[in-house]
Scaffold this active site. Structure first.
Site, short mmCIF file in Angstrom:
data_model
loop_
_atom_site.label_atom_id
_atom_site.label_comp_id
_atom_site.label_asym_id
_atom_site.label_seq_id
_atom_site.Cartn_x
_atom_site.Cartn_y
_atom_site.Cartn_z
N SER A 162 46.82 10.38 6.68
CA SER A 162 46.82 10.32 5.23
C SER A 162 46.60 11.71 4.62
O SER A 162 47.40 12.61 4.87
CB SER A 162 45.75 9.33 4.74
OG SER A 162 45.88 9.08 3.37
N HIS A 198 49.18 4.07 1.16
CA HIS A 198 50.16 3.76 2.20
C HIS A 198 50.82 2.40 2.03
O HIS A 198 50.95 1.62 2.98
CB HIS A 198 49.52 3.92 3.59
CG HIS A 198 48.82 5.24 3.72
ND1 HIS A 198 49.48 6.43 3.56
CD2 HIS A 198 47.52 5.55 3.89
CE1 HIS A 198 48.62 7.42 3.65
NE2 HIS A 198 47.43 6.91 3.84
#
Length: 305
Positions: free
Chosen positions: A86, A195
């Site tokens: 991330s 996400h």
């Protein structure tokens, strides 16, 4: 030994994480660049109160990852690959030599602000451990069929996944997993639904910002956790960084790919050691270290490319 540096994402943060950075000229330079570029001291970013803000969390993880990555490189501990989870993709790109730290500071601040403004409250992420993909997917699909805003965000290990969505739906997912009796779940310290398609519009906005940023070809191989492959072209890395907030992450597949490429050593940048535990699931015949739990000479031994 062929080494990969890994960089953690949101959820790994902890108060005062920037107050114990290593003493080294390159680290001092990074601190000065961060404080000058952001117009604040590091203490304004990593206090317990400050870390309630996702912007401060992301900036703190960026600064911490870059500082420790540069420190290890300055001590001749050099990676063949970098892989970030991330927000961890940003310090990974800096350490890989393709993204300038000053640009990363500006981009990560914008990234955090976009995510925060889109979902200021009521959303988050849920970790599920101890059950298989098919069961997790079935829970998600059942809730989606009821109109719930919930998504499978991270595939971290064969029996470790992360969901993203509104908190009410995440709680329902946790209850359904509990009733099946084959897994456990816990809410992560993440205030936004990363996400998944909920951030598609924001990722496109960030991509527009990236058009004004120049990236270089990486000197260390950059791995995309969204694509589970090495990306060589600067333009493709730019797109990967901009869009990763809305893309599902395939951490386990990324680790498997690196092992197939001959990686035998994984070193996780602070804070935390979660990625080290995950990498051990794949790297059964190598070594995995978290920097904060390992002495420098241990990291150095066999740590060259």
């Amino acid at each position: 030994m062929t080494t990969v540096f890994t960089f953690p994402g949101q959820g790994a943060q902890r108060p005062l994480m920037l107050q114990h950075l290593p003493k080294h000229p390159q680290v001092r330079e990074a601190i000065e660049q961060a404080e000058e570029g952001l117009g604040v001291s590091l203490g304004a970013l990593d206090s317990a109160e400050a870390l309630k803000d996702t912007v401060n969390v992301q900036l703190s993880l960026l600064i911490c990852g870059v500082a420790w990555g540069r420190y290890l490189q300055a001590n001749d501990i050099t990676p063949a690959y970098v892989l970030g989870l991330s927000i961890g993709a940003y310090p990974a790109a800096v350490v890989a030599g393709c993204l300038r730290f000053t640009d990363a500071l500006s981009l990560v601040k914008t990234r955090g602000e976009l995510m925060k403004s889109a979902y200021p409250s009521g959303y988050g992420m849920l970790a599920i451990t101890g059950t298989v993909f098919e069961q997790v997917q079935a829970v998600v699909e059942a809730l989606q069929n009821q109109g719930k805003r919930i998504y499978l965000a991270n595939l971290n290990a064969p029996k470790q996944f992360v969901l993203a969505g509104d908190q009410a739906s995440l709680k329902q997912a946790a209850e359904r997993v509990r009733k099946k009796g084959s897994g456990t779940s816990s809410l992560l310290d993440v205030a936004v639904p990363s996400h998944c398609p909920l951030l598609s519009a924001e990722s496109q906005q960030l991509l527009e910002t990236f058009q004004y940023i120049e990236l270089d070809e990486p000197v260390v191989r950059y791995v995309s956790a969204a694509k589970a492959r090495v990306i060589k072209q600067a333009s493709a890395i730019k797109e990967d960084l901009a869009l990763n907030m809305a893309h599902q992450l395939h951490w386990h597949d990324s680790c498997e790919m690196l092992v197939e490429r001959g990686v035998s050593k994984a070193i996780e940048m602070p804070p935390g050691s979660t990625l080290t535990s995950l990498f051990r699931n794949t790297l059964r015949h190598g070594v995995c270290y978290s920097v904060e739990n390992t002495k420098l000479n241990t990291l150095y031994f066999g740590g060259r490319q």
